[in-house]
Design a protein around this motif. Structure first.
Motif, PDB file in Angstrom:
ATOM      1  N   LYS A  22      44.416  22.072  34.121  1.00  0.00           N
ATOM      2  CA  LYS A  22      45.118  22.182  35.407  1.00  0.00           C
ATOM      3  C   LYS A  22      46.336  23.099  35.361  1.00  0.00           C
ATOM      4  N   GLU A  23      46.885  23.348  34.171  1.00  0.00           N
ATOM      5  CA  GLU A  23      48.047  24.229  34.055  1.00  0.00           C
ATOM      6  C   GLU A  23      47.669  25.616  33.553  1.00  0.00           C
ATOM      7  N   TYR A  24      46.376  25.859  33.296  1.00  0.00           N
ATOM      8  CA  TYR A  24      45.997  27.150  32.716  1.00  0.00           C
ATOM      9  C   TYR A  24      46.277  28.290  33.685  1.00  0.00           C
ATOM     10  N   ASP A  25      46.990  29.277  33.205  1.00  0.00           N
ATOM     11  CA  ASP A  25      47.319  30.455  34.016  1.00  0.00           C
ATOM     12  C   ASP A  25      47.607  31.608  33.060  1.00  0.00           C
ATOM     13  N   CYS A  26      46.661  32.534  32.960  1.00  0.00           N
ATOM     14  CA  CYS A  26      46.845  33.652  32.037  1.00  0.00           C
ATOM     15  C   CYS A  26      47.323  34.914  32.750  1.00  0.00           C
ATOM     16  N   THR A  27      47.662  34.809  34.029  1.00  0.00           N
ATOM     17  CA  THR A  27      48.037  36.019  34.764  1.00  0.00           C
ATOM     18  C   THR A  27      49.228  36.752  34.149  1.00  0.00           C
ATOM     19  N   PRO A  28      50.217  36.064  33.559  1.00  0.00           N
ATOM     20  CA  PRO A  28      51.310  36.823  32.939  1.00  0.00           C
ATOM     21  C   PRO A  28      50.869  37.682  31.756  1.00  0.00           C
ATOM     22  N   ARG A  29      49.664  37.431  31.237  1.00  0.00           N
ATOM     23  CA  ARG A  29      49.205  38.165  30.057  1.00  0.00           C
ATOM     24  C   ARG A  29      47.997  39.064  30.326  1.00  0.00           C
ATOM     25  N   LEU A  30      47.541  39.129  31.567  1.00  0.00           N
ATOM     26  CA  LEU A  30      46.344  39.916  31.847  1.00  0.00           C
ATOM     27  C   LEU A  30      46.528  41.394  31.515  1.00  0.00           C
ATOM     28  N   HIS A  31      47.763  41.868  31.532  1.00  0.00           N
ATOM     29  CA  HIS A  31      48.011  43.271  31.180  1.00  0.00           C
ATOM     30  C   HIS A  31      47.684  43.572  29.719  1.00  0.00           C
ATOM     31  N   GLU A  32      47.520  42.510  28.905  1.00  0.00           N
ATOM     32  CA  GLU A  32      47.204  42.696  27.495  1.00  0.00           C
ATOM     33  C   GLU A  32      45.719  42.956  27.254  1.00  0.00           C
ATOM     34  N   ILE A  33      44.878  42.701  28.243  1.00  0.00           N
ATOM     35  CA  ILE A  33      43.439  42.931  28.066  1.00  0.00           C
ATOM     36  C   ILE A  33      43.195  44.436  28.031  1.00  0.00           C
ATOM     37  N   ASN A  34      42.605  44.892  26.948  1.00  0.00           N
ATOM     38  CA  ASN A  34      42.511  46.341  26.713  1.00  0.00           C
ATOM     39  C   ASN A  34      41.064  46.815  26.571  1.00  0.00           C
ATOM     40  N   VAL A  35      40.142  46.138  27.250  1.00  0.00           N
ATOM     41  CA  VAL A  35      38.752  46.595  27.273  1.00  0.00           C
ATOM     42  C   VAL A  35      38.373  46.875  28.729  1.00  0.00           C
ATOM     43  N   PRO A  36      37.428  47.794  28.964  1.00  0.00           N
ATOM     44  CA  PRO A  36      36.982  48.047  30.335  1.00  0.00           C
ATOM     45  C   PRO A  36      36.557  46.734  30.994  1.00  0.00           C
ATOM     46  N   SER A  37      37.062  46.491  32.192  1.00  0.00           N
ATOM     47  CA  SER A  37      36.841  45.204  32.845  1.00  0.00           C
ATOM     48  C   SER A  37      36.375  45.384  34.285  1.00  0.00           C
ATOM     49  N   LEU A  38      35.445  44.508  34.684  1.00  0.00           N
ATOM     50  CA  LEU A  38      34.899  44.510  36.037  1.00  0.00           C
ATOM     51  C   LEU A  38      35.054  43.119  36.618  1.00  0.00           C
ATOM     52  N   PHE A  39      35.604  43.043  37.827  1.00  0.00           N
ATOM     53  CA  PHE A  39      35.786  41.768  38.519  1.00  0.00           C
ATOM     54  C   PHE A  39      34.838  41.705  39.708  1.00  0.00           C
ATOM     55  N   LEU A  40      34.120  40.582  39.821  1.00  0.00           N
ATOM     56  CA  LEU A  40      33.125  40.404  40.864  1.00  0.00           C
ATOM     57  C   LEU A  40      33.365  39.083  41.594  1.00  0.00           C
ATOM     58  N   CYS A  41      33.046  39.064  42.887  1.00  0.00           N
ATOM     59  CA  CYS A  41      33.045  37.800  43.616  1.00  0.00           C
ATOM     60  C   CYS A  41      32.302  37.990  44.927  1.00  0.00           C
ATOM     61  N   GLY A  42      32.002  36.880  45.599  1.00  0.00           N
ATOM     62  CA  GLY A  42      31.397  36.921  46.915  1.00  0.00           C
ATOM     63  C   GLY A  42      32.457  36.856  48.001  1.00  0.00           C
ATOM     64  N   ARG A  43      32.147  37.380  49.158  1.00  0.00           N
ATOM     65  CA  ARG A  43      33.089  37.340  50.281  1.00  0.00           C
ATOM     66  C   ARG A  43      33.459  35.906  50.652  1.00  0.00           C
ATOM     67  N   HIS A  44      32.521  34.967  50.476  1.00  0.00           N
ATOM     68  CA  HIS A  44      32.741  33.560  50.835  1.00  0.00           C
ATOM     69  C   HIS A  44      32.956  32.683  49.608  1.00  0.00           C
ATOM     70  N   ASP A  45      33.311  33.304  48.512  1.00  0.00           N
ATOM     71  CA  ASP A  45      33.439  32.649  47.213  1.00  0.00           C
ATOM     72  C   ASP A  45      34.623  31.688  47.182  1.00  0.00           C
ATOM     73  N   GLU A  46      34.437  30.555  46.489  1.00  0.00           N
ATOM     74  CA  GLU A  46      35.588  29.696  46.220  1.00  0.00           C
ATOM     75  C   GLU A  46      36.561  30.403  45.283  1.00  0.00           C
ATOM     76  N   ALA A  47      36.049  31.313  44.457  1.00  0.00           N
ATOM     77  CA  ALA A  47      36.894  32.242  43.717  1.00  0.00           C
ATOM     78  C   ALA A  47      37.181  33.388  44.677  1.00  0.00           C
ATOM     79  N   THR A  48      38.212  33.255  45.449  1.00  0.00           N
ATOM     80  CA  THR A  48      38.389  34.068  46.648  1.00  0.00           C
ATOM     81  C   THR A  48      38.572  35.555  46.363  1.00  0.00           C
TER      82      THR A  48
END
Length: 292
Positions: free
Chosen positions: A217-243
């Motif tokens: 419930k406390e997991y939040d890696c957003t302060p460290r996302l800038h450390e990811i150094n591999v090509p990355s693709l983000f996907l989701c649906g328009r009606h996704d619970e992952a908004t």
């Protein structure tokens, strides 16, 4: 298509894997299923990617076809991160693309932040990279549901009666809008629920997608996302619970990341818009290989 299955030893027991080959010579793709406590089964829709590269799935310890040890101390993010590394080692995946779906993106992000060698790209499919942000998104989406559904969910959660029929029916109404909009649900989706482990889900997440009470419930890696150094693709649906809003936010924090929104999908675009999903991922992977 050549399919092989087996088990590998990890901390706490043995996990089941499935390897799919169809002549493709590209760098293999390892798929991390959602949950926690779910199975890989619906993601077998990605088998067609084996035309260009081997595709590997595994059911995380305690769920799917893997062993189910009765030890609550195993259901921690850190152990699943360790498990991912052990699976790669046992299956000799020295170079690999990794696609995570839903909770699989939580696992993927935590793994990437350990700086593992040999990861050529990351696909974050319907991301959950901040549990507090996810919970806030679900509160907003719930307010768009019918009043009686909202009232039932609120009452059951307040009373602690989240295991009763009323609550399950109300959550199913939500799931049909924001998890999978296909009607009826594909057989693989239905079967996945029978292969899941609700104890892991409850321990790590909570009684439902929008009631986050577990150890994540406390997991939040957003302060460290800038450390990811591999090509990355983000996907989701328009009606996704992952908004889409959160998906765009996460992608903005990862250097040079790209994103794609599936306009007619919710949380399972790999099923709801299968051809477009396969096309997007198929285009990304070889491009990522050229960049890395």
């Amino acid at each position: 298509m050549e399919i092989s299955e087996g088990f590998v030893k990890v901390k706490g027991g043995e996990v089941w894997y499935r390897r799919v080959k169809n002549g493709g010579e590209g760098i293999p793709l390892l798929v991390l299923h959602g949950g926690p406590g779910n199975s890989h089964l619906p993601l077998e829709a990605l088998d067609v990617l084996s035309k260009h590269r081997e595709v590997i799935y595994y059911d995380q310890l305690g769920s799917g076809f893997s062993q189910r040890p009765d030890h609550d101390d195993l259901w921690r993010l850190e152990r699943f991160v360790e498990e991912l590394g052990q699976v790669r080692k046992e299956l000799a995946l020295e170079e690999v693309h990794i696609l995570g779906h839903s909770w699989g993106t939580t696992l993927l992000s935590a793994y990437l932040l350990t700086r593992p060698a040999g990861v050529r790209s990351a696909v974050f499919s319907s991301s959950c990279l901040s549990a507090p942000r996810w919970a806030d998104d679900q509160k907003r989406l719930l307010k768009e549901m019918p009043a009686d559904v909202q009232a039932t969910i609120e009452r059951c959660e307040t009373e602690g009666n989240t295991d009763n029929k009323e609550y399950k029916e109300a959550t199913q109404t939500y799931y049909k809008k924001h998890v999978c909009r296909l009607d009826p649900w594909p057989e693989a989706m239905e079967k996945a629920f029978t292969l899941g482990n609700p104890d892991i889900y409850l321990t790590m997440w909570g009684p439902s997608e929008f009631c986050v009470t577990g150890n994540l419930k406390e997991y939040d890696c957003t302060p460290r996302l800038h450390e990811i150094n591999v090509p990355s693709l983000f996907l989701c649906g328009r009606h996704d619970e992952a908004t889409p809003e959160s998906t765009l936010y996460f992608s903005s924090l990862v250097p040079d990341a790209s994103y794609h929104i599936f306009e007619d999908s919710s949380h399972t675009p790999y099923l709801e818009q299968h051809e477009e999903y396969i096309s997007v991922v198929s285009s990304f992977l070889p491009e990522a290989e050229r960049k890395a």
